[in-house]
Design an enzyme around this catalytic site. Structure first.
Site: not given
Ligand code: ATP
Ligand code: MG
Length: 582
Positions: A53, A278, A288
């Site tokens: 995102e 994760r 984020k």
């Molecule tokens: P955040 O929790 O940091 O805001 P998010 O999951 O909202 O992260 P996205 O941009 O939606 O961030 O993530 C893109 C991809 O990266 C998704 O498939 C998500 O599952 C993966 N991802 C995000 N954080 C992690 C992590 N800590 N470890 C592994 N994969 C991750």
């Molecule tokens: Mg997300």
């Protein structure tokens, strides 16, 4: 949360991956993929995607997901798409899109011509929604957000049907069309899937598919005033792109029944969603939203502050893409959450930099040394190897003169036991140069501070070796005063003092755990002259100290600035050694 056990587990995972003589066992995701390949599911295709995102910069957790998705595509001769999950217009910015593309490329991955946006599918998603309305599987609901929450029930109590649940198909079609046309205010209506308000899974209790939001989108402008939810957009986007395995993090496990339900109702290509744990890393955090807070409130200098766990921060700090990929490989994938020791990431970095970083001499806290028996005005060019690990990296010349700087820490007037460096009357080796002996200590008359050492050198020890076989215990780095360059050096420490700062269970905000000593700046360092032309971003090892890189933002021809990438001392290697012994 992290304990000896999880250390043990990380280490075992790392070991599993690195033992050359045993074939590493397949992780659960590769097991699924290989089964699918064996049964020729999806005609033997493997197609993954990385779906960020664009609401912030990527962090090391995303790197795990990137390495996994792009890595699987490479391993199984498949494809991996980069898809921006840009369904939320108010939070997304073009700046983030650009930074994400740069970071994925820098990590070494290539999406070819497969760069997509969920917003590319807004029209198709709208048609799919109409399709569900027409078969009585979706309805327009006028309850407010708060009422929807109340009607949803709880984990122990079933929900209640919305009074709008039994609207006729015609009325729903009409209202949905008018939602799109902009006739209604933000928040006044939503489109919901009609599933089961008594389902034990809350995600199945008539989840929202569309909300009204009169907001400008970074790609579609003001074309739309209804926006799909993540649940509605994600699986259908996967299906449209023909993704075979949609790999996401564990928090989406409970959403999988809904993911499957939508695809089944539509009767379209059915992607398989697979969840993994994760990445969490000790002494830092991966959210984020929280990282944005650090940036906006000025706790760090920006998304690329070298203390940040962002890819851009790690890059500016001097990390290599190879070391990050190696790290992601070693931690592997699992179904259970844990916290990985940040020392493992640093260990991977040292292994890589040890091979490639040229060695140079830099004095961080200078103490002046005068060699009394060295002729004034004389300069010798001494030979120094660039990397003892790799002779092909050659040698360079370093100037030696009567006036030198050594590290203040390398001298003690009253040396404790086992201090083998310089002290009054003691002889040590200057790396690549000569043996010197400390004859006299010069102090500031007022403060008593040591300001200069008067030494003698032994001309028979050129290169740092004595012909008579006389041994010394200490070897010091040094630079020549008139030839050395002034430099600013930034030393870093963990961003947080708490191992799991995201854990706010003790009631304190995560920012109370910020490490006040995470940055120390040394302004009067001296480095050898060969660094005059060091390019921004280039890396080297300061002998006996650590790996450093030229700061890509603040360094210039007139102002040399180095970031400490990682000190030499490897705590992970120690853990590993202890593990091997036991
Ligand atoms: P955040 O929790 O940091 O805001 P998010 O999951 O909202 O992260 P996205 O941009 O939606 O961030 O993530 C893109 C991809 O990266 C998704 O498939 C998500 O599952 C993966 N991802 C995000 N954080 C992690 C992590 N800590 N470890 C592994 N994969 C991750
Ligand atoms: Mg997300």
């Amino acid at each position: 949360m992290k304990d000896a056990k999880s250390d043990d587990k990380n280490w075992k995972q790392a070991k599993n991956k690195t033992t050359a003589d045993s074939t590493p066992s397949l992780d659960f995701i590769r097991t699924i993929i290989e089964e699918d390949l064996n049964t020729n599911k999806n005609d033997g295709r493997v197609h993954t995607r990385f779906p960020p995102e664009p609401n912030g910069y990527l962090h090391i957790g995303h790197a795990k997901s990137i390495c996994l998705n792009f890595g699987l595509a490479t391993e199984y001769k498949g494809l991996c798409n980069l898809r921006f999950d840009d369904t939320n217009p108010s939070k997304e910015e073009a700046e983030y899109v650009e930074s994400i593309k740069e970071d994925v490329r820098w990590l070494g991955f290539d999406w070819g011509n497969r760069l997509f946006y969920a917003s590319d599918y807004f029209e198709q998603l709208y048609k799919y929604a109409v399709q569900l309305i027409k078969v009585g599987k979706a309805y327009v609901c006028d309850l407010s957000a708060e009422e929807i929450r109340e009607y949803r029930g709880t984990l122990t109590e079933p929900g209640k049907d919305s009074p709008y649940r039994n609207r006729s198909i015609e009325e729903n079609l009409d209202l949905f069309e008018r939602m799109r046309a902009g006739e209604f205010e933000d928040g006044s209506r939503v489109l919901r899937a009609k599933i089961d308000m008594a389902s034990p899974n809350l995600n199945m209790r008539d989840p929202v598919m569309y909300r009204i939001l009169h907001a400008v989108h970074h790609r579609t402008g003001d074309k739309w005033c209804i926006y799909p939810t993540y649940d509605w957009a994600h699986g259908q986007s996967d299906s449209i792109e023909g993704i075979t395995h949609s790999i996401c993090t564990l928090e989406f496990e409970d959403h999988r029944p809904l993911y499957d339900w939508f695809l089944d109702q539509l009767g379209v290509f059915h992607t398989q969603q697979i969840e993994f744990a994760r990445l969490n890393l000790s002494y830092t955090m991966m959210s984020k939203r929280k990282l944005l807070q650090l940036v906006e409130e000025g706790h760090v200098a920006g998304w690329d502050d070298p203390r940040m766990p962002t890819i851009s921060g790690l890059r500016r700090r001097g990390y290599t893409p190879e070391s990050i990929r190696d790290f992601c490989d070693r931690i592997g994938v699992a179904k259970r959450e844990s916290i990985v020791d940040i020392a493992l990431l640093e260990h991977c970095l040292r292994l890589d930099l040890n091979k490639r970083a040229p060695r140079v001499m830099a004095v961080l806290r200078p103490l002046r040394v005068i060699i009394d028996n060295y002729p004034e005005g004389r300069v010798e060019e001494l030979d120094a190897e660039n990397n003892p690990e790799d002779s092909s990296m050659g040698t360079r010349k370093i100037p030696f003169s009567r006036e030198l700087y050594i590290e203040r820490d390398d001298f003690r007037e009253d040396p404790p036991k086992k201090f083998f460096r310089l002290s009054p009357g003691r002889e040590v080796r200057l790396k690549h140069a000569y043996y010197i002996k400390c004859e006299r200590v010069v102090k500031d008359e007022q403060t008593g501070e040591v300001i200069e050492l008067r030494c003698t050198y032994d001309p028979e020890t050129r290169g740092g070796w004595s012909k008579d076989g006389r041994m010394v215990k200490g070897t010091l780095h040094w630079v020549s005063v008139p030839h050395s360059l002034k430099a600013e050096v930034r030393l870093y420490n963990h961003l947080f003092v708490k191992e799991d700062p995201a854990d706010e269970s003790e009631g304190a905000d995560f920012k109370t755990y910020l490490n006040p000593k995470s940055l120390e700046i040394l302004f009067s360092c001296r480095v050898e002259p060969s660094l005059a032309d060091a390019k921004p971003g280039s890396r080297c090892q300061f002998l006996r100290q650590g790996y450093f890189c030229v700061d890509s933002v603040d360094s210039s021809r007139h102002r040399l600035v180095f970031n400490c990438t990682v000190p030499l001392r490897d705590t992970w290697a120690k853990i590993e050694k202890a593990q091997k012994r036991s």
